[in-house]
Design a protein around this motif. Structure first.
Motif, short mmCIF file in Angstrom:
data_model
loop_
_atom_site.label_atom_id
_atom_site.label_comp_id
_atom_site.label_asym_id
_atom_site.label_seq_id
_atom_site.Cartn_x
_atom_site.Cartn_y
_atom_site.Cartn_z
N ASP A 82 0.93 -1.23 0.13
CA ASP A 82 0.06 0.01 -0.03
C ASP A 82 0.89 1.30 -0.13
O ASP A 82 2.01 1.38 0.76
N GLY A 84 0.46 3.87 1.48
CA GLY A 84 0.67 4.31 2.80
C GLY A 84 1.80 3.77 3.87
O GLY A 84 2.23 4.44 4.72
N ARG A 85 2.40 2.75 3.27
CA ARG A 85 3.63 2.26 3.86
C ARG A 85 5.04 2.77 3.22
O ARG A 85 5.91 2.42 3.69
N PRO A 249 3.03 -0.06 8.87
CA PRO A 249 1.95 1.09 9.04
C PRO A 249 2.21 1.84 10.36
O PRO A 249 2.17 2.87 10.21
#
Length: 388
Positions: A82, A84-85, A249
Motif C-alpha cells: 500500500d 501508505g507504507r 504502517p
C-alpha cells in the motif's frame, strides 16, 4: 564533539580516488555507479518541473503521486504494498539513516552481515549502538552465509539485524530459504530486520519477477521489517539523491516526523523525475541489467585468466570482488589499491573499506558504458602483476 563521531573512519574508497584525482591516465572503477548518464526523459521531467516553478516544500513523506507510483512498482514485483507504507527519502543513504534513527537507541545491540558497504555499520555506531559483525564465508571466490552463525548472534538482546542483499561488495544474495529462516528467527527474538535491497533489480539469475529474492515476498505488513530502496542503481540516478522506505504502517507517521528534522522533504523536481522513471521502468532497467550482465561476463572471465586471481561471478549488483594470490595476505589492501592507482593507472576500491573481512580483497565496479574499458583495465592489472 561526540566520541562516536570522532571515531568514524573516513571513506577508504574516497582516499584511493583522491590519490587518482587529476590523472587522465587512470581508469576509475572505485565508486559504485555507472558512468552512463541518466536517461534524457528522466532529466527532462525534472527540467519541466523546474520550469513550472516547483521549487517549494513538499509533504514530508513525499508527493502522493510518487508514493502511489512506488507502491505500484513494488506491487508489480512483490505482494501488494500500500502507498501508505511508503516514505520518500533524499537518497538510499538517507533512508538507511532514518531507519536507524527510528529503531536504534544508544547501547542497543545491532548485528550486521559483513563485508558490507561501511555506512551500514557506521550508522548504528553514530547512534551509540554496539555493532556485532557476522562474516560471510568465502569459498573459491564466492561468498556464502553461515546461517547458524547469524542465528547464534541474533538473540532477544539484538535490536536490529542489518542485511544487504544483493551485497555490496561481494555480490552475495540471500536465497528464499535463508530469508525465511532469518525472518522466522527474528520473529522469535523480537529483532527488527533492516534490509538494504537497493540492488534487487540488478540480479542475473532467473527468477519469476526478474529480481533478487526479497523479504517483502515473505513478510506481513506488521512484521518488524524495514526495506530500503533507491533510484540510484536501477535507474542510473546516483546523483539525484532519491530513495524510499517500505515500512510497517505503525512506523510511517513517526518517520515522517524524522524526515522533517533531517531534510524536511525530497525536492519536488527530483520526485517528478522519479515518477517518470517508475512509469517508464521498462525503457531503463531491463537495458541496464542486460548491459551489466554483459559487463560482468566480460570482466570476470578475463580476471579468472589472470594468474593468482580468485573471483567468482556475482549473482547480483555491479561488482567483482577478487583476491590476488601473493597479495591477498597483505595486511593493507588500501596500500595495494593506492599502488595500483600510482603504478598501473587502475582505480579499484580496497576490500578493507568494507570491514576487516574484506582485507586482502579488491572491489571492481563493472558498470562501464564501454566494456572495452574493462578489458583495458584487466590488461593493466596483468601487466602490473608481471612486473612484481
Amino acid at each position: 564533539m561526540r566520541q562516536a563521531i570522532l571515531d568514524l573512519e573516513a571513506s577508504r574508497i574516497r582516499e584511493v580516488a583522491n590519490a587518482g584525482l587529476g590523472r587522465d591516465d587512470v581508469l576509475p572503477f572505485w565508486f559504485g555507479e555507472s558512468d552512463e548518464v541518466t536517461p534524457e526523459f528522466i532529466r527532462q521531467a525534472a527540467i519541466d518541473s523546474l520550469q513550472r516553478g516547483e521549487t517549494f516544500y513538499a509533504h514530508n513523506l513525499g508527493l502522493p503521486e510518487l508514493r502511489e507510483a512506488v507502491a505500484d512498482y513494488m506491487s508489480g514485483l512483490h505482494p501488494r504494498i500500500d502507498a501508505g507504507r511508503i516514505a520518500i527519502t533524499s537518497g538510499g543513504v538517507n533512508a538507511l539513516m532514518l531507519a536507524v534513527q527510528a529503531l536504534v537507541d544508544a547501547g542497543d545491540e545491532v548485528v550486521a552481515i559483513t563485508p558490507v558497504w561501511p555506512n551500514l555499520t557506521a550508522q548504528p555506531a553514530i547512534m551509540g549502538a554496539r555493532v556485532r559483525c557476522v562474516p560471510l564465508v568465502p569459498r573459491g571466490g564466492e561468498w556464502t552465509l553461515d546461517l547458524d552463525a547469524v542465528r547464534a548472534a541474533v538473540t532477544p538482546a539484538t535490536r536490529v539485524l542489518v542485511v544487504n542483499a544483493p551485497n555490496n561488495p561481494t555480490g552475495w544474495t540471500l536465497s528464499p530459504d535463508e530469508q525465511a529462516a532469518l525472518l522466522a528467527h527474528c520473529r522469535a527474538t523480537g529483532t527488527w530486520i533492516l534490509a538494504d535491497e537497493v540492488y534487487e533489480r540488478l540480479y542475473f539469475e532467473p527468477t519469476p519477477n526478474g529480481c533478487a529474492p526479497s523479504f517483502l515476498d515473505l513478510a506481513t505488513p506488521d512484521d518488524r521489517l524495514v526495506v530500503v530502496h533507491s533510484f540510484s542503481k536501477s535507474f542510473l540516478m546516483t546523483g539525484w539523491r532519491l530513495g524510499w522506505l517500505v515500512l510497517p504502517p505503525r512506523m510511517v507517521d513517526a518517520v515522517g516526523k524524522l524526515i522533517e528534522f533531517n531534510t524536511s522533504c525530497a525536492s519536488v523536481f527530483t520526485q517528478r523525475a522519479g515518477i517518470v522513471a517508475l512509469r517508464r521502468t521498462q525503457e531503463v532497467t531491463p537495458r541496464v541489467v542486460a548491459h551489466l550482465r554483459e559487463c560482468r561476463d566480460t570482466l570476470v572471465p578475463l580476471l579468472q585468466q589472470v594468474p593468482g586471481v580468485r573471483v567468482a561471478p556475482a549473482r547480483g549488483g555491479m561488482y567483482a570482488f577478487f583476491q590476488l594470490q601473493g597479495h591477498g595476505d597483505s595486511p593493507d589492501s588500501l596500500v595495494l589499491a593506492k599502488r595500483l592507482v600510482r603504478e598501473a593507472g587502475l582505480g579499484l576500491a580496497p576490500g578493507s573499506a568494507f570491514g576487516p573481512e574484506g582485507e586482502g580483497w579488491l572491489r571492481w565496479c563493472f558498470a562501464s558504458r564501454d566494456p572495452a574499458r574493462l578489458r583495458e583495465g584487466v590488461a593493466r592489472l596483468r601487466d602490473w602483476l608481471a612486473q612484481q
